[in-house]
Design an enzyme around this catalytic site. Sequence first.
Site, PDB file in Angstrom:
ATOM      1  N   ASN A   1      36.326  65.951  68.197  1.00 14.21           N
ATOM      2  CA  ASN A   1      36.330  65.537  66.801  1.00 14.21           C
ATOM      3  C   ASN A   1      35.558  64.220  66.670  1.00 14.21           C
ATOM      4  OD1 ASN A   1      37.174  64.159  64.390  1.00 14.21           O
ATOM      5  ND2 ASN A   1      38.757  65.710  64.162  1.00 14.21           N
TER       6      ASN A   1
ATOM      7  N   GLY B   1      39.969  63.676  69.238  1.00 13.70           N
ATOM      8  CA  GLY B   1      38.969  62.775  68.674  1.00 13.70           C
ATOM      9  C   GLY B   1      39.240  61.310  68.876  1.00 13.70           C
ATOM     10  N   HIS B   2      40.206  60.770  68.143  1.00 14.03           N
ATOM     11  CA  HIS B   2      40.363  59.319  68.016  1.00 14.03           C
ATOM     12  C   HIS B   2      40.396  58.584  69.354  1.00 14.03           C
ATOM     13  CE1 HIS B   2      42.628  55.547  67.390  1.00 14.03           C
ATOM     14  NE2 HIS B   2      41.832  55.466  66.350  1.00 14.03           N
TER      15      HIS B   2
ATOM     16  N   ARG C   1      36.860  65.368  54.259  1.00 13.21           N
ATOM     17  CA  ARG C   1      37.994  65.045  53.384  1.00 13.21           C
ATOM     18  C   ARG C   1      37.568  64.972  51.935  1.00 13.21           C
ATOM     19  NH1 ARG C   1      42.907  62.769  54.598  1.00 13.21           N
ATOM     20  NH2 ARG C   1      43.430  62.857  56.798  1.00 13.21           N
TER      21      ARG C   1
ATOM     22  N   ASP D   1      34.984  62.519  63.783  1.00 14.63           N
ATOM     23  CA  ASP D   1      35.285  61.808  62.531  1.00 14.63           C
ATOM     24  C   ASP D   1      35.146  60.296  62.660  1.00 14.63           C
ATOM     25  OD1 ASP D   1      35.905  64.144  61.240  1.00 14.63           O
ATOM     26  OD2 ASP D   1      38.080  63.876  61.338  1.00 14.63           O
ATOM     27  N   HIS D   2      35.633  59.758  63.780  1.00 18.98           N
ATOM     28  CA  HIS D   2      35.696  58.297  63.863  1.00 18.98           C
ATOM     29  C   HIS D   2      34.379  57.661  64.297  1.00 18.98           C
ATOM     30  CE1 HIS D   2      39.642  58.256  62.353  1.00 18.98           C
ATOM     31  NE2 HIS D   2      39.989  59.201  63.208  1.00 18.98           N
TER      32      HIS D   2
ATOM     33  N   THR E   1      45.914  59.565  58.609  1.00 20.31           N
ATOM     34  CA  THR E   1      45.406  60.733  59.329  1.00 20.31           C
ATOM     35  C   THR E   1      46.270  61.930  58.905  1.00 20.31           C
ATOM     36  OG1 THR E   1      44.924  61.641  61.523  1.00 20.31           O
ATOM     37  CG2 THR E   1      46.874  60.226  61.351  1.00 20.31           C
ATOM     38  N   THR E   2      45.910  63.130  59.367  1.00 18.93           N
ATOM     39  CA  THR E   2      46.665  64.314  58.963  1.00 18.93           C
ATOM     40  C   THR E   2      48.091  64.185  59.485  1.00 18.93           C
ATOM     41  OG1 THR E   2      44.591  65.454  59.283  1.00 18.93           O
ATOM     42  CG2 THR E   2      46.500  66.820  58.823  1.00 18.93           C
TER      43      THR E   2
ATOM     44  N   GLU F   1      37.167  71.124  59.762  1.00 19.59           N
ATOM     45  CA  GLU F   1      38.540  70.952  59.248  1.00 19.59           C
ATOM     46  C   GLU F   1      38.439  70.649  57.762  1.00 19.59           C
ATOM     47  OE1 GLU F   1      40.325  68.810  63.267  1.00 19.59           O
ATOM     48  OE2 GLU F   1      40.290  67.723  61.368  1.00 19.59           O
TER      49      GLU F   1
ATOM     50  N   GLU G   1      46.457  76.155  64.988  1.00 26.52           N
ATOM     51  CA  GLU G   1      46.349  74.941  65.800  1.00 26.52           C
ATOM     52  C   GLU G   1      47.689  74.229  65.688  1.00 26.52           C
ATOM     53  OE1 GLU G   1      42.752  72.636  65.759  1.00 26.52           O
ATOM     54  OE2 GLU G   1      43.867  70.771  66.002  1.00 26.52           O
TER      55      GLU G   1
ATOM     56  N   HIS H   1      45.917  66.622  68.099  1.00 29.95           N
ATOM     57  CA  HIS H   1      46.357  65.430  67.366  1.00 29.95           C
ATOM     58  C   HIS H   1      47.060  64.461  68.304  1.00 29.95           C
ATOM     59  CE1 HIS H   1      47.185  62.860  63.988  1.00 29.95           C
ATOM     60  NE2 HIS H   1      46.442  63.668  63.258  1.00 29.95           N
ATOM     61  N   GLY H   2      46.482  63.288  68.425  1.00 25.93           N
ATOM     62  CA  GLY H   2      47.096  62.215  69.201  1.00 25.93           C
ATOM     63  C   GLY H   2      46.997  62.397  70.708  1.00 25.93           C
TER      64      GLY H   2
ATOM     65  N   ARG I   1      36.029  60.137  53.495  1.00 23.60           N
ATOM     66  CA  ARG I   1      36.159  58.869  54.229  1.00 23.60           C
ATOM     67  C   ARG I   1      35.530  58.922  55.626  1.00 23.60           C
ATOM     68  NH1 ARG I   1      42.523  58.873  55.667  1.00 23.60           N
ATOM     69  NH2 ARG I   1      42.681  59.388  53.491  1.00 23.60           N
ATOM     70  N   HIS I   2      35.384  60.129  56.161  1.00 28.44           N
ATOM     71  CA  HIS I   2      34.723  60.241  57.482  1.00 28.44           C
ATOM     72  C   HIS I   2      33.325  60.825  57.272  1.00 28.44           C
ATOM     73  CE1 HIS I   2      38.709  59.606  59.061  1.00 28.44           C
ATOM     74  NE2 HIS I   2      39.132  60.812  58.749  1.00 28.44           N
TER      75      HIS I   2
ATOM     76  N   ARG J   1      29.867  50.120  57.590  1.00 31.90           N
ATOM     77  CA  ARG J   1      28.715  49.311  57.212  1.00 31.90           C
ATOM     78  C   ARG J   1      27.834  49.990  56.173  1.00 31.90           C
ATOM     79  NH1 ARG J   1      26.338  44.777  59.613  1.00 31.90           N
ATOM     80  NH2 ARG J   1      28.456  44.055  59.986  1.00 31.90           N
TER      81      ARG J   1
ATOM     82  N   HIS K   1      36.238  66.625  59.979  1.00 29.81           N
ATOM     83  CA  HIS K   1      37.090  66.871  58.815  1.00 29.81           C
ATOM     84  C   HIS K   1      36.368  66.351  57.577  1.00 29.81           C
ATOM     85  CE1 HIS K   1      41.419  66.259  56.994  1.00 29.81           C
ATOM     86  NE2 HIS K   1      40.625  66.950  56.208  1.00 29.81           N
TER      87      HIS K   1
END
Length: 245
Positions: free
Chosen positions: A9, A217-218, A50, A11-12, A105-106, A75, A156, A195-196, A54-55, A20, A48
């Site tokens: 993922n 991802g994160h 959204r 996203d980040h 986050t989700t 996603e 998932e 997730h996580g 935001r991502h 920026r 994702h």
Amino acid sequence: MPKLRLGINIDHIATVRNARNRDADAAPDLLRAAREAIKGGADGITFHLREDRRHVLDADVKHLCKNVTEPINLEMAATEEMKNIALRLRPHAVCLVPEKRKEVTTEGGLDAVKGGKKLACIVNELAAAGIRVSLFINPEAAQILAAWTSGAAAIELHTGTYANAKGSAQKRELKRLQWAATQAHKLGLEVHAGHGLTYDNVGPIAAIPEIAELNIGHFLVGDALFVGFAASVRQMRKLMDKARK
Ligand code: PXP
């Protein structure tokens, strides 16, 4: 045991860019990130889109769907707007997630029971376009059954509660995930999880034989600051393969 696929993922990477400049041409380059992840052993790229963008931005989704060589997993919320974007861009897969504007986050699984016929219609339209649809759900019997009823090809399992728990609470959550994976697999659903997940907690999840794919991802984007993105993905891949043996 069949090899476990790894979806990365990104996203980040977009979060850092957007801090920026909210422009698809700005740095860091998402396509480069996707290519580095693939170099490190990713089997697919996830992001994702959204409602508040935001991502990733719409332009990113278009650019990535066109240029990434490995399967894309988009996603998105189960809305008309998102469904139309997916039908236009035809990613390999869509993962339907719940979405609240104010969440960081989700924060939980989709309510597939409440989704009912409306959810089933979206699943069927996407599936008819050749898109593999998964539903991001909590490891609960009613949700698994509702996901199966909706016609989704995959679920998932939300691993967030497992990831945030410690000691015996984490062991209990792991048991719930193992049970849910077995039940879903018996119904013929492909089972994914995410997730996580981190280097420290991925092992027991990767060892669940019914799980075919993890989306992470994160943590990896954070570790990439120190070791590089391909290297962080490679380390996760190594730990997953070790757990699978
Ligand atoms: N799977 C789903 C459905 C998600 O929403 C997310 C977070 O965007 C992930 C996996 C990856 O979670 P994390 O970024 O915590 O690894």
